[in-house]
Motif scaffolding. Sequence first.
Motif, mmCIF file in Angstrom:
data_model
loop_
_atom_site.group_PDB
_atom_site.id
_atom_site.type_symbol
_atom_site.label_atom_id
_atom_site.label_comp_id
_atom_site.label_asym_id
_atom_site.label_seq_id
_atom_site.Cartn_x
_atom_site.Cartn_y
_atom_site.Cartn_z
ATOM 1 N N GLU A 27 0.827 -1.201 0.000
ATOM 2 C CA GLU A 27 0.000 0.000 0.000
ATOM 3 C C GLU A 27 0.864 1.256 0.000
ATOM 4 O O GLU A 27 2.005 1.265 0.473
ATOM 5 C CB GLU A 27 -0.945 0.024 1.201
ATOM 6 N N ARG A 28 0.305 2.309 -0.532
ATOM 7 C CA ARG A 28 0.947 3.616 -0.558
ATOM 8 C C ARG A 28 -0.168 4.648 -0.472
ATOM 9 O O ARG A 28 -1.246 4.461 -1.048
ATOM 10 C CB ARG A 28 1.732 3.768 -1.868
ATOM 11 N N LYS A 29 0.060 5.746 0.267
ATOM 12 C CA LYS A 29 -0.990 6.741 0.458
ATOM 13 C C LYS A 29 -0.532 8.119 -0.030
ATOM 14 O O LYS A 29 0.627 8.518 0.140
ATOM 15 C CB LYS A 29 -1.371 6.857 1.935
ATOM 16 N N LEU A 30 -1.479 8.829 -0.631
ATOM 17 C CA LEU A 30 -1.315 10.244 -0.952
ATOM 18 C C LEU A 30 -1.913 11.020 0.210
ATOM 19 O O LEU A 30 -3.035 10.739 0.624
ATOM 20 C CB LEU A 30 -2.057 10.562 -2.249
ATOM 21 N N PHE A 31 -1.173 11.992 0.773
ATOM 22 C CA PHE A 31 -1.708 12.677 1.943
ATOM 23 C C PHE A 31 -1.313 14.151 1.981
ATOM 24 O O PHE A 31 -0.367 14.590 1.319
ATOM 25 C CB PHE A 31 -1.246 11.979 3.229
ATOM 26 N N THR A 32 -2.084 14.908 2.777
ATOM 27 C CA THR A 32 -1.811 16.320 3.005
ATOM 28 C C THR A 32 -2.195 16.660 4.432
ATOM 29 O O THR A 32 -2.994 15.945 5.065
ATOM 30 C CB THR A 32 -2.585 17.214 2.012
ATOM 31 N N ALA A 33 -1.630 17.747 4.953
ATOM 32 C CA ALA A 33 -1.901 18.147 6.337
ATOM 33 C C ALA A 33 -3.167 18.995 6.424
ATOM 34 O O ALA A 33 -3.481 19.761 5.511
ATOM 35 C CB ALA A 33 -0.715 18.930 6.893
ATOM 36 N N SER A 54 -7.175 11.206 9.433
ATOM 37 C CA SER A 54 -6.550 10.581 10.581
ATOM 38 C C SER A 54 -5.815 11.677 11.336
ATOM 39 O O SER A 54 -4.801 12.204 10.841
ATOM 40 C CB SER A 54 -5.568 9.480 10.159
ATOM 41 N N GLN A 55 -6.369 12.097 12.487
ATOM 42 C CA GLN A 55 -5.862 13.249 13.243
ATOM 43 C C GLN A 55 -5.797 14.478 12.333
ATOM 44 O O GLN A 55 -6.811 14.894 11.797
ATOM 45 C CB GLN A 55 -4.543 12.892 13.922
ATOM 46 N N ASN A 56 -4.619 15.023 12.111
ATOM 47 C CA ASN A 56 -4.532 16.244 11.296
ATOM 48 C C ASN A 56 -4.013 15.956 9.886
ATOM 49 O O ASN A 56 -3.365 16.805 9.261
ATOM 50 C CB ASN A 56 -3.640 17.291 11.983
ATOM 51 N N VAL A 57 -4.306 14.755 9.390
ATOM 52 C CA VAL A 57 -3.870 14.351 8.049
ATOM 53 C C VAL A 57 -5.071 13.854 7.248
ATOM 54 O O VAL A 57 -5.939 13.153 7.770
ATOM 55 C CB VAL A 57 -2.803 13.229 8.130
ATOM 56 N N LEU A 58 -5.129 14.237 5.978
ATOM 57 C CA LEU A 58 -6.094 13.678 5.032
ATOM 58 C C LEU A 58 -5.336 12.776 4.076
ATOM 59 O O LEU A 58 -4.289 13.167 3.543
ATOM 60 C CB LEU A 58 -6.788 14.792 4.243
ATOM 61 N N TYR A 59 -5.843 11.573 3.820
ATOM 62 C CA TYR A 59 -5.125 10.634 2.965
ATOM 63 C C TYR A 59 -6.088 9.892 2.048
ATOM 64 O O TYR A 59 -7.296 9.797 2.297
ATOM 65 C CB TYR A 59 -4.335 9.633 3.813
ATOM 66 N N ARG A 60 -5.525 9.353 0.990
ATOM 67 C CA ARG A 60 -6.265 8.542 0.041
ATOM 68 C C ARG A 60 -5.313 7.485 -0.520
ATOM 69 O O ARG A 60 -4.146 7.794 -0.781
ATOM 70 C CB ARG A 60 -6.793 9.427 -1.099
ATOM 71 N N PRO A 61 -5.747 6.234 -0.719
ATOM 72 C CA PRO A 61 -4.854 5.225 -1.296
ATOM 73 C C PRO A 61 -4.311 5.673 -2.647
ATOM 74 O O PRO A 61 -5.024 6.258 -3.460
ATOM 75 C CB PRO A 61 -5.756 3.999 -1.447
ATOM 76 N N SER A 62 -3.039 5.389 -2.858
ATOM 77 C CA SER A 62 -2.394 5.723 -4.127
ATOM 78 C C SER A 62 -1.373 4.639 -4.448
ATOM 79 O O SER A 62 -0.199 4.908 -4.693
ATOM 80 C CB SER A 62 -1.714 7.096 -4.034
ATOM 81 N N CYS A 63 -1.837 3.410 -4.435
ATOM 82 C CA CYS A 63 -0.950 2.265 -4.625
ATOM 83 C C CYS A 63 -0.533 2.157 -6.091
ATOM 84 O O CYS A 63 -1.356 2.333 -6.992
ATOM 85 C CB CYS A 63 -1.644 0.991 -4.155
ATOM 86 N N SER A 64 0.722 1.837 -6.310
ATOM 87 C CA SER A 64 1.262 1.890 -7.671
ATOM 88 C C SER A 64 0.722 0.780 -8.568
ATOM 89 O O SER A 64 0.649 0.953 -9.784
ATOM 90 C CB SER A 64 2.793 1.820 -7.628
ATOM 91 N N GLU A 65 0.343 -0.373 -7.997
ATOM 92 C CA GLU A 65 -0.100 -1.488 -8.835
ATOM 93 C C GLU A 65 -1.435 -2.078 -8.369
ATOM 94 O O GLU A 65 -1.747 -3.228 -8.673
ATOM 95 C CB GLU A 65 0.979 -2.576 -8.859
ATOM 96 N N CYS A 66 -2.230 -1.315 -7.659
ATOM 97 C CA CYS A 66 -3.499 -1.832 -7.149
ATOM 98 C C CYS A 66 -4.469 -0.677 -6.941
ATOM 99 O O CYS A 66 -4.075 0.392 -6.478
ATOM 100 C CB CYS A 66 -3.275 -2.577 -5.841
ATOM 101 N N GLU A 247 -8.079 -4.042 -9.470
ATOM 102 C CA GLU A 247 -7.173 -3.890 -10.609
ATOM 103 C C GLU A 247 -5.731 -3.936 -10.098
ATOM 104 O O GLU A 247 -5.371 -3.208 -9.182
ATOM 105 C CB GLU A 247 -7.457 -2.569 -11.323
ATOM 106 N N THR A 248 -4.921 -4.766 -10.704
ATOM 107 C CA THR A 248 -3.586 -5.012 -10.149
ATOM 108 C C THR A 248 -2.473 -4.952 -11.180
ATOM 109 O O THR A 248 -1.604 -5.794 -11.226
ATOM 110 C CB THR A 248 -3.537 -6.395 -9.476
ATOM 111 N N HIS A 249 -2.511 -3.951 -12.024
ATOM 112 C CA HIS A 249 -1.388 -3.778 -12.941
ATOM 113 C C HIS A 249 -0.858 -2.349 -12.787
ATOM 114 O O HIS A 249 -1.523 -1.483 -12.236
ATOM 115 C CB HIS A 249 -1.799 -4.066 -14.385
ATOM 116 N N PRO A 250 0.362 -2.070 -13.255
ATOM 117 C CA PRO A 250 0.993 -0.766 -13.002
ATOM 118 C C PRO A 250 0.214 0.438 -13.511
ATOM 119 O O PRO A 250 0.474 1.549 -13.076
ATOM 120 C CB PRO A 250 2.344 -0.898 -13.723
ATOM 121 N N LEU A 251 -0.726 0.262 -14.439
ATOM 122 C CA LEU A 251 -1.472 1.398 -14.967
ATOM 123 C C LEU A 251 -2.821 1.585 -14.272
ATOM 124 O O LEU A 251 -3.644 2.370 -14.713
ATOM 125 C CB LEU A 251 -1.685 1.218 -16.477
ATOM 126 N N SER A 252 -3.050 0.862 -13.167
ATOM 127 C CA SER A 252 -4.317 0.984 -12.453
ATOM 128 C C SER A 252 -4.499 2.378 -11.857
ATOM 129 O O SER A 252 -5.608 2.876 -11.740
ATOM 130 C CB SER A 252 -4.390 -0.051 -11.318
#
Length: 270
Positions: A27-33, A54-66, A247-252
Motif C-alpha cells: 500500500e501507498r498513500k497520498l496525503f496532506t496536512a 486521521s488526526q490532522n492528516v487527510l489521505y487517500r490510497p495511491s498504490c502503484s499497482e493496485c 485492478e492489479t497492474h501498473p497502470l491501475s
Amino acid sequence: MRHSLPLAPQFYVTAPQPCPYLEGRMERKLFTALQGEGSQKLNDSLSKQGFRRSQNVLYRPSCSECAACLSARIDVQKFTPSRSQKRTLKRNSHLERRATSPWATEDQYDLFRRYLDDRHAQGGMADMDVFEFAAMIEETPIRSRVIEYVDHKTGDLIATCLTDMLDDGLSMVYSFYDPTQSKNSLGTWMILDHIEIAREAGLPYVYLGYWVPGSDKMGYKAQFNALEIYRKGRWEDLIDPTAYEAETHPLSTDPIAEQVANISFPDGRG
C-alpha cells in the motif's frame, strides 16, 4: 495593492508498506496536512473525493499497482434496512446514544484495548498506548464528536465512534466496541444509528471509509444497500459487489502529479 491566492495544500506520498487488507500487496498513500482556519472546508471538499481523516492528516490510497480500496458512503434517503439489520436494531435497543466533544476517557481506552486485543491483536494500532489513543480522539482541527453507546440498565460503555461532521454528512473515522458482545453485530448497529443521526440532521450521506473487494475485514460494508463508491473520479452506485475486482497492474493508478492536478479545492482551484 498586491493580491495573492491562498497557498494550495502540499501533497506527499508514503513509502510502500505491506497492505493490511489484501495479502501479498503493498500500500501507498497520498496525503496532506489539515491545518489553519481552512481545515474544515478542506476536509469537507476532499472527503467528497475519496479522502479520509486521521488526526490532522487527510489521505487517500495511491498504490502503484493496485486500485482495490474504494471510498464508500451510504445515501441516507435511499437506504432501507434489511431484515437482518432490523433484527440488529432490535437486539441493541437497550443501548443509549451519548454525543460528546472529542475528549478521551479511561473508559474509552479500556474498551479500545479490549477491542484491539480481541479483534486486531496483530494490526497496526495494536501497540497504541493511552497517550496515542488520546491524540487520535482529541487532535482534530475540524468539527468532530465522540458518539458513546451505553447500556441504559448498567451504565456500562459498550461501543464508541469518533465521528466527523461534514457539510454533507457524517464520517465514521474509527469505531470500537465490547468484543464479548460480537453476537449483537455492534459494528453494523453503529452504522445504522449513524444513518439515523444523519437523517435527523437532514444530512444526505454517512461516509464509511474504504470498501475493499476481496477483503473479509472490509467486505461487510457491501451489506448496506444505497451504498455509493468513489471510483475513477466520481461516485457511483454499488449495484453488484461481485462485479468489482481489484485492478492489479501498473497502470491501475494515475501518476501522482496527475492525481494532485485533478483534486478540487474549496476556493475553486483544481
